[in-house]
Scaffold this active site. Sequence first.
Site, PDB file in Angstrom:
ATOM      1  N   HIS A  76       0.720  -1.301  -0.181  1.00 59.26           N
ATOM      2  CA  HIS A  76       0.104   0.180   0.231  1.00 59.26           C
ATOM      3  C   HIS A  76       0.708   1.319   0.043  1.00 59.26           C
ATOM      4  O   HIS A  76       1.758   1.540   1.102  1.00 59.26           O
ATOM      5  CB  HIS A  76      -0.896  -0.048   1.322  1.00 59.26           C
ATOM      6  N   ARG A  78      -0.374   4.266  -0.613  1.00 61.54           N
ATOM      7  CA  ARG A  78      -1.168   5.437  -0.157  1.00 61.54           C
ATOM      8  C   ARG A  78      -1.295   6.797  -0.908  1.00 61.54           C
ATOM      9  O   ARG A  78      -2.102   7.514  -0.642  1.00 61.54           O
ATOM     10  CB  ARG A  78      -0.657   5.928   1.131  1.00 61.54           C
ATOM     11  N   HIS A 195      -9.239 -10.674  -1.721  1.00 59.72           N
ATOM     12  CA  HIS A 195      -9.031 -10.075  -0.248  1.00 59.72           C
ATOM     13  C   HIS A 195     -10.238 -11.041   0.423  1.00 59.72           C
ATOM     14  O   HIS A 195     -11.379 -10.585   0.407  1.00 59.72           O
ATOM     15  CB  HIS A 195      -9.211  -8.703   0.058  1.00 59.72           C
ATOM     16  N   ASN A 294      -5.830  -6.629   9.007  1.00 55.52           N
ATOM     17  CA  ASN A 294      -6.696  -7.326   8.471  1.00 55.52           C
ATOM     18  C   ASN A 294      -6.128  -8.227   7.561  1.00 55.52           C
ATOM     19  O   ASN A 294      -5.426  -7.674   6.486  1.00 55.52           O
ATOM     20  CB  ASN A 294      -7.720  -6.435   7.615  1.00 55.52           C
ATOM     21  N   ASP A 321       1.892  -6.967   2.371  1.00 57.03           N
ATOM     22  CA  ASP A 321       0.733  -6.018   2.857  1.00 57.03           C
ATOM     23  C   ASP A 321       1.066  -4.902   3.619  1.00 57.03           C
ATOM     24  O   ASP A 321       0.519  -4.569   4.909  1.00 57.03           O
ATOM     25  CB  ASP A 321      -0.370  -6.769   3.797  1.00 57.03           C
TER      26      ASP A 321
HETATM   27  N1  LIG Z   1      -4.080  -5.087   5.669  1.00 55.99           N
HETATM   28  C1  LIG Z   1      -4.515  -3.987   6.513  1.00 55.99           C
HETATM   29  O1  LIG Z   1      -4.927  -4.347   7.703  1.00 55.99           O
HETATM   30  N2  LIG Z   1      -5.021  -3.003   6.076  1.00 55.99           N
HETATM   31  C2  LIG Z   1      -4.956  -2.677   4.515  1.00 55.99           C
HETATM   32  C3  LIG Z   1      -6.083  -3.022   3.953  1.00 55.99           C
HETATM   33  C4  LIG Z   1      -6.579  -4.221   4.188  1.00 55.99           C
HETATM   34  O2  LIG Z   1      -6.259  -5.195   3.904  1.00 55.99           O
HETATM   35  O3  LIG Z   1      -7.665  -4.324   5.116  1.00 55.99           O
HETATM   36  C5  LIG Z   1      -4.691  -1.088   4.619  1.00 55.99           C
HETATM   37  O4  LIG Z   1      -4.941  -0.725   3.449  1.00 55.99           O
HETATM   38  O5  LIG Z   1      -4.694  -0.523   5.529  1.00 55.99           O
END
Ligand SMILES: NC(=O)N[C@@H](CC(=O)O)C(=O)O
Length: 456
Positions: A76, A78, A195, A294, A321
């Site tokens: 990510h 952002r 996901h 998550n 992740d």
């Molecule tokens: N892995 C996470 O806990 N967060 C992810 C998105 C996600 O997969 O829920 C995020 O973009 O912050």
Amino acid sequence: MTGSASSSTSQFGPAEGRILVRGAKVLGGEAQDILVVDGLIAEVAPAGSLEAGEGARVIEAEGLVALPGFVDLHTHLREPGKEAAETVLTGTQAAAKGGYTAVFAMANSTPVADSAGVVEQVFTAAKNAGWAEVRPVGAVTKGLAGAQLADLGAMADSRAQVRMFSDDGMCVHDAAIMRRALEYVKAFDGFVAQHAQEPRLTEGAQMNEGEMSATLGLPGWPAVAEEAIIARDVLLADHVGSRLHVCHVSTAGSVEIIRWAKERGIAVTAEVTPHHLLLTDELVESFNPVYKVNPPLRTSKDVHALRQAVADGVIDVIGTDHAPHTESSKSCEWSQAAMGMTGLETALSVVVASLVETGLAGWDRVAEIMSTTPARIGGLADQGQPLEAGSAANIVLVDPSASRTIDAAAMATKGRNSPFHGMTLPAAVVATIFHGHPTVLDGELATAHPASGGRA
Ligand SMILES: NC(=O)N[C@@H](CC(=O)O)C(=O)O
């Protein structure tokens, strides 16, 4: 192996110049010299046998392990929209420090990467930054809302050459939409990365459902919420003859379903995160939101099954992740905190702690799960190549005997939410060579690839 996306071309050409890596153990084997000339590996020969030549940079690598540069299918970054948490620049600097030469940027930015315009914006930002190859992931549904397919074809045809589609952060829960997405991406040899989280079974969920959630009195997130979606999706992928990638597998039951699907020849690949290989839901007892993620941290039985699945080949790759968050979205009470952990700068050390030191994987398997296989799944022709003459010079040098105490404040990522902060972990990235250009030397950021916008 179950196929790969059609190859896409690099954002960065080969960097000019000569580098001699002296005496590195290629994939942990015999010590070799590696000569890099103008972005390509020119020669690999027994240690001490190659001349650097005029103007060459020499990297002394005695005792270090050389692996192909790492590739992350799950980052990510952002940007656009959440630049307080991370930018393409800081995220790719974190990638370089972690030994990565390519990352796939998830689509849950603001706006969502669900159009050619947004994926091209991310692609261009990465080119300007110059620290790693970036492949934007396209959203499966408009706005990640799960209701209407995004314009997958336009994203595939764009300069960003999108082949990987995911609503990550959200599950594509509607079976008919998932089916259509799987069918659609076949036209351009793409794949859907799911996901897996059944939304009705996880409403209000705060942590893994089990003994610990019962003790702590937090709403639980049952393993079946992940497993039911994976079971459905492997059947759908089989039915329409398409490719499925399962993001962040976190339960022992998920491993069994993926094993079953692979045995039947279904085109499924799977990833596990570093944190799910090392941490368990017992950490939640601290109510420290750094452990909120998550899918949630699970039990030691799950951790054991996931490690074994990497060793067995049921799980194909490590996906970090990497999910940086601002201080304020993590410095609050558990129920209010954002989910996610940083991962790019600690992935190698966690993999070594959980798989190498436990005897479950050797360096050749580390190269497969962190580089060769993710490059093949993502269709990056000049990443994850063998360290031999003619390959693009994407190389990471690792000190296997290092021991380091993780300091979140010293990382290149903007995110301070590392669950490994304060832990002492094995192995360290010493140097990263990206298309023949050193982005990391002596464990620190060096300079961006010369074909970039040149911001250091
Ligand atoms: N892995 C996470 O806990 N967060 C992810 C998105 C996600 O997969 O829920 C995020 O973009 O912050």
